[in-house]
Design a protein around this motif. Structure first.
Motif, PDB file in Angstrom:
ATOM      1  N   LEU A 274       0.827  -1.206   0.000  1.00 34.09           N
ATOM      2  CA  LEU A 274       0.000   0.000   0.000  1.00 34.09           C
ATOM      3  C   LEU A 274       0.862   1.257   0.000  1.00 34.09           C
ATOM      4  N   VAL A 275       1.920   1.254   0.805  1.00 32.40           N
ATOM      5  CA  VAL A 275       2.814   2.417   0.869  1.00 32.40           C
ATOM      6  C   VAL A 275       3.447   2.674  -0.494  1.00 32.40           C
ATOM      7  N   ARG A 276       3.910   1.618  -1.152  1.00 32.76           N
ATOM      8  CA  ARG A 276       4.549   1.785  -2.462  1.00 32.76           C
ATOM      9  C   ARG A 276       3.554   2.280  -3.504  1.00 32.76           C
ATOM     10  N   MET A 277       2.341   1.747  -3.475  1.00 34.69           N
ATOM     11  CA  MET A 277       1.335   2.192  -4.437  1.00 34.69           C
ATOM     12  C   MET A 277       0.941   3.645  -4.182  1.00 34.69           C
ATOM     13  N   THR A 278       0.816   4.015  -2.917  1.00 34.52           N
ATOM     14  CA  THR A 278       0.469   5.391  -2.580  1.00 34.52           C
ATOM     15  C   THR A 278       1.552   6.349  -3.056  1.00 34.52           C
ATOM     16  N   THR A 279       2.803   5.956  -2.869  1.00 34.36           N
ATOM     17  CA  THR A 279       3.917   6.772  -3.359  1.00 34.36           C
ATOM     18  C   THR A 279       3.848   6.922  -4.868  1.00 34.36           C
ATOM     19  N   SER A 280       3.513   5.827  -5.550  1.00 34.36           N
ATOM     20  CA  SER A 280       3.400   5.860  -7.004  1.00 34.36           C
ATOM     21  C   SER A 280       2.290   6.804  -7.447  1.00 34.36           C
ATOM     22  N   VAL A 281       1.162   6.787  -6.721  1.00 34.86           N
ATOM     23  CA  VAL A 281       0.052   7.679  -7.058  1.00 34.86           C
ATOM     24  C   VAL A 281       0.455   9.137  -6.843  1.00 34.86           C
ATOM     25  N   ARG A 282       1.143   9.404  -5.745  1.00 37.04           N
ATOM     26  CA  ARG A 282       1.597  10.774  -5.488  1.00 37.04           C
ATOM     27  C   ARG A 282       2.496  11.271  -6.619  1.00 37.04           C
TER      28      ARG A 282
ATOM     29  N   VAL B  30      -6.056   3.662 -13.108  1.00 40.18           N
ATOM     30  CA  VAL B  30      -5.386   2.373 -12.907  1.00 40.18           C
ATOM     31  C   VAL B  30      -4.734   2.326 -11.534  1.00 40.18           C
ATOM     32  N   LEU B  31      -4.019   3.389 -11.181  1.00 42.40           N
ATOM     33  CA  LEU B  31      -3.359   3.433  -9.882  1.00 42.40           C
ATOM     34  C   LEU B  31      -4.383   3.412  -8.745  1.00 42.40           C
ATOM     35  N   SER B  32      -5.479   4.130  -8.928  1.00 39.32           N
ATOM     36  CA  SER B  32      -6.535   4.140  -7.918  1.00 39.32           C
ATOM     37  C   SER B  32      -7.106   2.745  -7.722  1.00 39.32           C
ATOM     38  N   SER B  33      -7.296   2.031  -8.827  1.00 41.08           N
ATOM     39  CA  SER B  33      -7.840   0.679  -8.753  1.00 41.08           C
ATOM     40  C   SER B  33      -6.903  -0.252  -7.992  1.00 41.08           C
TER      41      SER B  33
ATOM     42  N   ILE C 161      -4.705   0.568  -5.653  1.00 41.20           N
ATOM     43  CA  ILE C 161      -4.733   0.881  -4.225  1.00 41.20           C
ATOM     44  C   ILE C 161      -6.020   0.367  -3.595  1.00 41.20           C
ATOM     45  N   ARG C 162      -7.127   0.501  -4.308  1.00 44.49           N
ATOM     46  CA  ARG C 162      -8.388   0.042  -3.742  1.00 44.49           C
ATOM     47  C   ARG C 162      -8.369  -1.467  -3.519  1.00 44.49           C
ATOM     48  N   SER C 163      -7.739  -2.208  -4.421  1.00 47.47           N
ATOM     49  CA  SER C 163      -7.683  -3.658  -4.259  1.00 47.47           C
ATOM     50  C   SER C 163      -6.897  -4.044  -3.013  1.00 47.47           C
ATOM     51  N   VAL C 164      -5.808  -3.301  -2.746  1.00 48.75           N
ATOM     52  CA  VAL C 164      -5.033  -3.576  -1.536  1.00 48.75           C
ATOM     53  C   VAL C 164      -5.844  -3.231  -0.293  1.00 48.75           C
ATOM     54  N   LEU C 165      -6.496  -2.070  -0.314  1.00 44.94           N
ATOM     55  CA  LEU C 165      -7.299  -1.655   0.834  1.00 44.94           C
ATOM     56  C   LEU C 165      -8.441  -2.634   1.092  1.00 44.94           C
ATOM     57  N   THR C 166      -9.064  -3.092   0.024  1.00 45.55           N
ATOM     58  CA  THR C 166     -10.194  -4.004   0.178  1.00 45.55           C
ATOM     59  C   THR C 166      -9.762  -5.300   0.847  1.00 45.55           C
ATOM     60  N   SER C 167      -8.624  -5.847   0.399  1.00 49.15           N
ATOM     61  CA  SER C 167      -8.142  -7.091   0.996  1.00 49.15           C
ATOM     62  C   SER C 167      -7.667  -6.875   2.423  1.00 49.15           C
ATOM     63  N   GLN C 168      -7.153  -5.674   2.705  1.00 47.99           N
ATOM     64  CA  GLN C 168      -6.623  -5.387   4.037  1.00 47.99           C
ATOM     65  C   GLN C 168      -7.729  -5.076   5.036  1.00 47.99           C
TER      66      GLN C 168
ATOM     67  N   GLY D 113     -14.137  -7.154   6.204  1.00 48.83           N
ATOM     68  CA  GLY D 113     -14.947  -7.118   7.412  1.00 48.83           C
ATOM     69  C   GLY D 113     -15.171  -5.719   7.935  1.00 48.83           C
ATOM     70  N   HIS D 114     -14.525  -4.713   7.291  1.00 48.78           N
ATOM     71  CA  HIS D 114     -14.710  -3.328   7.706  1.00 48.78           C
ATOM     72  C   HIS D 114     -15.481  -2.586   6.624  1.00 48.78           C
ATOM     73  N   ALA D 115     -15.653  -1.300   6.828  1.00 51.13           N
ATOM     74  CA  ALA D 115     -16.360  -0.496   5.831  1.00 51.13           C
ATOM     75  C   ALA D 115     -15.604  -0.508   4.526  1.00 51.13           C
ATOM     76  N   GLU D 116     -16.316  -0.296   3.445  1.00 47.55           N
ATOM     77  CA  GLU D 116     -15.702  -0.318   2.117  1.00 47.55           C
ATOM     78  C   GLU D 116     -14.592   0.709   2.031  1.00 47.55           C
ATOM     79  N   ALA D 117     -13.504   0.331   1.379  1.00 51.44           N
ATOM     80  CA  ALA D 117     -12.354   1.220   1.255  1.00 51.44           C
ATOM     81  C   ALA D 117     -12.719   2.449   0.441  1.00 51.44           C
ATOM     82  N   PRO D 118     -12.132   3.601   0.759  1.00 50.18           N
ATOM     83  CA  PRO D 118     -12.419   4.808  -0.009  1.00 50.18           C
ATOM     84  C   PRO D 118     -11.901   4.690  -1.427  1.00 50.18           C
ATOM     85  N   THR D 119     -12.644   5.272  -2.368  1.00 52.36           N
ATOM     86  CA  THR D 119     -12.235   5.197  -3.763  1.00 52.36           C
ATOM     87  C   THR D 119     -11.550   6.470  -4.226  1.00 52.36           C
ATOM     88  N   ASP D 120     -11.691   7.550  -3.459  1.00 47.98           N
ATOM     89  CA  ASP D 120     -11.083   8.817  -3.843  1.00 47.98           C
ATOM     90  C   ASP D 120      -9.648   8.833  -3.336  1.00 47.98           C
ATOM     91  N   VAL D 121      -8.710   8.440  -4.201  1.00 51.29           N
ATOM     92  CA  VAL D 121      -7.322   8.264  -3.778  1.00 51.29           C
ATOM     93  C   VAL D 121      -6.708   9.561  -3.284  1.00 51.29           C
TER      94      VAL D 121
END
Length: 252
Positions: free
Chosen positions: A125-133, A179-182, A184-191, A194-202
């Motif tokens: 997640l950290v690496r993907m977030t850095t890539s999005v930034r 693509v990058l947002s998708s 990150i969302r896949s990582v958040l969803t798996s992580q 059982g919790h609320a849906e991951a945010p989609t607005d990166v």
């Protein structure tokens, strides 16, 4: 393109634990580098490692000196601590330095496997977030360049070619961000199962510091297109402006 397996550095001076754990991790599909002391670990540790598993009481780390150095060099690296000598002092220090997990020997394999899996997700997640930034920064720079360039275009410019270039530029840029947002969302969803849906607005999720600049560049582009609509009587440019305005209304 083949994705390499996550890479783990295991530092422990207890040979039986080190070898057995390295074997189990490799059976799980991880790449595992194992060393017997903090000096070797310090030399071997690099940004390509996804997780550090470290004993507390081993040569070179009796006073947490190795782990403090690691936290300074790699502030976001997940660190899983294992120890056969738990104490309030080491537990408090672990919390202070923000380590990922604190496990007691003899370590139950399911607990260590879970800790490593969670740590790998965090690194991903950290690496993907850095890539999005980085991608967002490049996009903002391109939009700023576009904003500076549009007023310089003369009335003799080829309207359709201009509209096509602008439309293609925006389509490619937003496609890349999607693509990058998708990812990150896949990582958040798996992580966060059982919790609320991951945010989609990166950008909002990361509290992107350049969001205001990003919006300003788009608004500036719309303004330039509005000012030049008389010189460029083009349906394509009008559609392009409408597309950008729609993006702004959706509060990107």
């Amino acid at each position: 393109m083949t994705t390499e397996s996550p890479r783990i550095l295991l530092a422990d001076d207890e040979e039986t634990f080190r070898k057995a754990t390295a074997t189990l991790l490799e059976q799980e599909g991880y790449r595992c580098d194992s060393v017997q002391n903090s000096e070797h670990a310090s030399r071997l540790l690099m940004s390509e490692h996804d997780v550090l598993i470290s004993d507390i009481r081993m040569p070179g780390n009796m006073q947490f000196e190795f782990l403090r150095d690691v936290r300074t060099r790699f502030p976001l690296l997940p660190i899983v601590l294992v120890t056969g000598y738990p104490s309030v002092q080491t537990a408090v220090e672990s919390l202070r330095l923000g380590f990922t997990d604190y496990l007691l020997k003899p370590v139950d394999w399911p607990d260590l496997r879970r800790a490593v899996a969670d740590a790998v997700k965090k690194t991903s997640l950290v690496r993907m977030t850095t890539s999005v930034r980085e991608e967002a920064s490049r996009l903002v720079a391109s939009l700023e360049h576009l904003q500076d360039t549009l007023p310089q275009l003369g009335s003799g410019a080829n309207e359709r070619e201009l509209a096509w270039s602008l439309d293609t530029f925006l389509a490619q840029s937003f496609s890349s961000m999607a693509v990058l947002s998708s990812r990150i969302r896949s990582v958040l969803t798996s992580q966060m199962q059982g919790h609320a849906e991951a945010p989609t607005d990166v950008c909002r999720m990361m509290e992107c510091p350049r969001l205001a600049v990003y919006r300003e560049a788009l608004e500036g582009t719309v303004e330039v297109l509005e000012k030049t609509k008389i010189a460029f009587r083009s349906k394509d440019l009008g559609l392009l402006r409408a597309k950008i305005e729609q993006l702004l209304r959706e509060d990107i």
